[in-house]
Design a protein around this motif. Structure first.
Motif, PDB file in Angstrom:
ATOM      1  N   MET A   1       0.848  -1.173   0.000  1.00 55.11           N
ATOM      2  CA  MET A   1       0.000   0.000   0.000  1.00 55.11           C
ATOM      3  C   MET A   1       0.893   1.237   0.000  1.00 55.11           C
ATOM      4  O   MET A   1       1.939   1.258   0.618  1.00 55.11           O
ATOM      5  CB  MET A   1      -0.903   0.001   1.224  1.00 55.11           C
ATOM      6  N   GLN A   2       0.433   2.245  -0.730  1.00 56.94           N
ATOM      7  CA  GLN A   2       1.191   3.490  -0.807  1.00 56.94           C
ATOM      8  C   GLN A   2       0.204   4.651  -0.838  1.00 56.94           C
ATOM      9  O   GLN A   2      -0.901   4.535  -1.354  1.00 56.94           O
ATOM     10  CB  GLN A   2       2.053   3.508  -2.058  1.00 56.94           C
ATOM     11  N   GLU A   3       0.620   5.789  -0.285  1.00 52.04           N
ATOM     12  CA  GLU A   3      -0.196   6.995  -0.311  1.00 52.04           C
ATOM     13  C   GLU A   3       0.563   8.098  -1.024  1.00 52.04           C
ATOM     14  O   GLU A   3       1.758   8.274  -0.806  1.00 52.04           O
ATOM     15  CB  GLU A   3      -0.562   7.447   1.104  1.00 52.04           C
ATOM     16  N   VAL A   4      -0.160   8.822  -1.898  1.00 56.58           N
ATOM     17  CA  VAL A   4       0.417   9.959  -2.617  1.00 56.58           C
ATOM     18  C   VAL A   4      -0.585  11.111  -2.585  1.00 56.58           C
ATOM     19  O   VAL A   4      -1.787  10.898  -2.446  1.00 56.58           O
ATOM     20  CB  VAL A   4       0.769   9.608  -4.086  1.00 56.58           C
ATOM     21  N   GLN A   5      -0.069  12.312  -2.708  1.00 58.88           N
ATOM     22  CA  GLN A   5      -0.915  13.495  -2.772  1.00 58.88           C
ATOM     23  C   GLN A   5      -1.264  13.764  -4.237  1.00 58.88           C
ATOM     24  O   GLN A   5      -0.382  13.727  -5.105  1.00 58.88           O
ATOM     25  CB  GLN A   5      -0.189  14.708  -2.190  1.00 58.88           C
ATOM     26  N   ILE A   6      -2.544  14.033  -4.488  1.00 60.05           N
ATOM     27  CA  ILE A   6      -2.983  14.349  -5.838  1.00 60.05           C
ATOM     28  C   ILE A   6      -3.822  15.609  -5.823  1.00 60.05           C
ATOM     29  O   ILE A   6      -4.344  16.016  -4.791  1.00 60.05           O
ATOM     30  CB  ILE A   6      -3.790  13.196  -6.485  1.00 60.05           C
ATOM     31  N   SER A   7      -3.949  16.203  -7.003  1.00 58.58           N
ATOM     32  CA  SER A   7      -4.776  17.385  -7.164  1.00 58.58           C
ATOM     33  C   SER A   7      -5.638  17.192  -8.413  1.00 58.58           C
ATOM     34  O   SER A   7      -5.123  16.883  -9.487  1.00 58.58           O
ATOM     35  CB  SER A   7      -3.895  18.621  -7.312  1.00 58.58           C
ATOM     36  N   LEU A   8      -6.943  17.356  -8.235  1.00 58.57           N
ATOM     37  CA  LEU A   8      -7.896  17.254  -9.337  1.00 58.57           C
ATOM     38  C   LEU A   8      -8.563  18.622  -9.474  1.00 58.57           C
ATOM     39  O   LEU A   8      -9.391  18.995  -8.653  1.00 58.57           O
ATOM     40  CB  LEU A   8      -8.925  16.156  -9.061  1.00 58.57           C
ATOM     41  N   ASN A   9      -8.167  19.375 -10.510  1.00 59.49           N
ATOM     42  CA  ASN A   9      -8.554  20.774 -10.605  1.00 59.49           C
ATOM     43  C   ASN A   9      -9.777  21.069 -11.461  1.00 59.49           C
ATOM     44  O   ASN A   9     -10.233  22.200 -11.498  1.00 59.49           O
ATOM     45  CB  ASN A   9      -7.372  21.591 -11.136  1.00 59.49           C
ATOM     46  N   SER A  10     -10.295  20.073 -12.161  1.00 54.53           N
ATOM     47  CA  SER A  10     -11.450  20.326 -13.027  1.00 54.53           C
ATOM     48  C   SER A  10     -12.305  19.077 -13.133  1.00 54.53           C
ATOM     49  O   SER A  10     -11.883  17.976 -12.756  1.00 54.53           O
ATOM     50  CB  SER A  10     -10.979  20.743 -14.430  1.00 54.53           C
ATOM     51  N   ILE A  11     -13.489  19.241 -13.666  1.00 56.47           N
ATOM     52  CA  ILE A  11     -14.379  18.106 -13.891  1.00 56.47           C
ATOM     53  C   ILE A  11     -13.713  17.116 -14.841  1.00 56.47           C
ATOM     54  O   ILE A  11     -13.783  15.901 -14.639  1.00 56.47           O
ATOM     55  CB  ILE A  11     -15.736  18.591 -14.444  1.00 56.47           C
ATOM     56  N   GLU A  12     -13.060  17.632 -15.857  1.00 61.32           N
ATOM     57  CA  GLU A  12     -12.371  16.773 -16.816  1.00 61.32           C
ATOM     58  C   GLU A  12     -11.255  15.972 -16.137  1.00 61.32           C
ATOM     59  O   GLU A  12     -11.065  14.793 -16.439  1.00 61.32           O
ATOM     60  CB  GLU A  12     -11.810  17.593 -17.974  1.00 61.32           C
ATOM     61  N   ASP A  13     -10.528  16.601 -15.214  1.00 57.85           N
ATOM     62  CA  ASP A  13      -9.492  15.886 -14.456  1.00 57.85           C
ATOM     63  C   ASP A  13     -10.094  14.706 -13.697  1.00 57.85           C
ATOM     64  O   ASP A  13      -9.529  13.614 -13.682  1.00 57.85           O
ATOM     65  CB  ASP A  13      -8.792  16.809 -13.455  1.00 57.85           C
ATOM     66  N   VAL A  14     -11.221  14.937 -13.052  1.00 61.87           N
ATOM     67  CA  VAL A  14     -11.874  13.876 -12.275  1.00 61.87           C
ATOM     68  C   VAL A  14     -12.275  12.730 -13.196  1.00 61.87           C
ATOM     69  O   VAL A  14     -12.017  11.562 -12.896  1.00 61.87           O
ATOM     70  CB  VAL A  14     -13.097  14.419 -11.495  1.00 61.87           C
ATOM     71  N   LYS A  15     -12.884  13.046 -14.321  1.00 62.64           N
ATOM     72  CA  LYS A  15     -13.317  11.999 -15.259  1.00 62.64           C
ATOM     73  C   LYS A  15     -12.130  11.199 -15.777  1.00 62.64           C
ATOM     74  O   LYS A  15     -12.172   9.964 -15.812  1.00 62.64           O
ATOM     75  CB  LYS A  15     -14.102  12.606 -16.425  1.00 62.64           C
ATOM     76  N   GLN A  16     -11.063  11.883 -16.180  1.00 63.76           N
ATOM     77  CA  GLN A  16      -9.880  11.195 -16.701  1.00 63.76           C
ATOM     78  C   GLN A  16      -9.197  10.364 -15.606  1.00 63.76           C
ATOM     79  O   GLN A  16      -8.716   9.258 -15.867  1.00 63.76           O
ATOM     80  CB  GLN A  16      -8.888  12.197 -17.296  1.00 63.76           C
ATOM     81  N   PHE A  17      -9.153  10.891 -14.400  1.00 63.34           N
ATOM     82  CA  PHE A  17      -8.541  10.197 -13.268  1.00 63.34           C
ATOM     83  C   PHE A  17      -9.276   8.883 -12.991  1.00 63.34           C
ATOM     84  O   PHE A  17      -8.647   7.826 -12.872  1.00 63.34           O
ATOM     85  CB  PHE A  17      -8.564  11.113 -12.036  1.00 63.34           C
ATOM     86  N   VAL A  18     -10.595   8.939 -12.917  1.00 67.11           N
ATOM     87  CA  VAL A  18     -11.396   7.739 -12.669  1.00 67.11           C
ATOM     88  C   VAL A  18     -11.214   6.743 -13.814  1.00 67.11           C
ATOM     89  O   VAL A  18     -11.036   5.545 -13.586  1.00 67.11           O
ATOM     90  CB  VAL A  18     -12.884   8.098 -12.465  1.00 67.11           C
ATOM     91  N   GLN A  19     -11.221   7.233 -15.031  1.00 65.95           N
ATOM     92  CA  GLN A  19     -11.037   6.366 -16.193  1.00 65.95           C
ATOM     93  C   GLN A  19      -9.670   5.663 -16.139  1.00 65.95           C
ATOM     94  O   GLN A  19      -9.552   4.481 -16.443  1.00 65.95           O
ATOM     95  CB  GLN A  19     -11.174   7.177 -17.470  1.00 65.95           C
ATOM     96  N   THR A  20      -8.651   6.398 -15.725  1.00 67.97           N
ATOM     97  CA  THR A  20      -7.313   5.819 -15.602  1.00 67.97           C
ATOM     98  C   THR A  20      -7.286   4.724 -14.542  1.00 67.97           C
ATOM     99  O   THR A  20      -6.741   3.640 -14.771  1.00 67.97           O
ATOM    100  CB  THR A  20      -6.284   6.916 -15.254  1.00 67.97           C
ATOM    101  N   LEU A  21      -7.877   4.984 -13.379  1.00 71.91           N
ATOM    102  CA  LEU A  21      -7.842   4.002 -12.291  1.00 71.91           C
ATOM    103  C   LEU A  21      -8.620   2.742 -12.632  1.00 71.91           C
ATOM    104  O   LEU A  21      -8.251   1.652 -12.168  1.00 71.91           O
ATOM    105  CB  LEU A  21      -8.382   4.603 -10.999  1.00 71.91           C
ATOM    106  N   THR A  22      -9.678   2.852 -13.416  1.00 77.66           N
ATOM    107  CA  THR A  22     -10.483   1.671 -13.737  1.00 77.66           C
ATOM    108  C   THR A  22      -9.716   0.675 -14.604  1.00 77.66           C
ATOM    109  O   THR A  22     -10.143  -0.475 -14.735  1.00 77.66           O
ATOM    110  CB  THR A  22     -11.813   2.054 -14.416  1.00 77.66           C
ATOM    111  N   MET A  23      -8.598   1.073 -15.150  1.00 78.06           N
ATOM    112  CA  MET A  23      -7.769   0.155 -15.932  1.00 78.06           C
ATOM    113  C   MET A  23      -7.002  -0.822 -15.033  1.00 78.06           C
ATOM    114  O   MET A  23      -6.457  -1.801 -15.516  1.00 78.06           O
ATOM    115  CB  MET A  23      -6.752   0.929 -16.791  1.00 78.06           C
TER     116      MET A  23
END
Length: 78
Positions: free
Chosen positions: A1-23
């Protein structure tokens, strides 16, 4: 397990982030203050305060950790 700090600055960032993690197979949680939400959930992410960096907790097989970190590198806060 690892923890990192992230920043999601827009709606598009959130959508792309979720799409990336689902892979990836594994558990991903975003921690903001006392709240913990599933990082693969768009609704969960929008239910927390994203105006400042949050913590992403990554729980994947060690052999995949490097790939996950590379995939989310654009969201990481140094």
């Amino acid at each position: 397990m690892q923890e990192v700090q992230i920043s999601l600055n827009s709606i598009e960032d959130v959508k792309q982030f979720v799409q990336t993690l689902t892979m990836f197979d594994g558990d991903f949680e975003v921690i903001s203050g006392k709240y913990i939400v599933d990082a693969k959930s768009i609704l969960g992410l929008f239910s927390i305060d994203l105006s400042k960096p949050v913590t992403l907790r990554i729980d994947v097989d060690e052999t995949k950790m490097e790939k996950v970190l590379k995939a989310i590198s654009i969201y990481r806060v140094n």
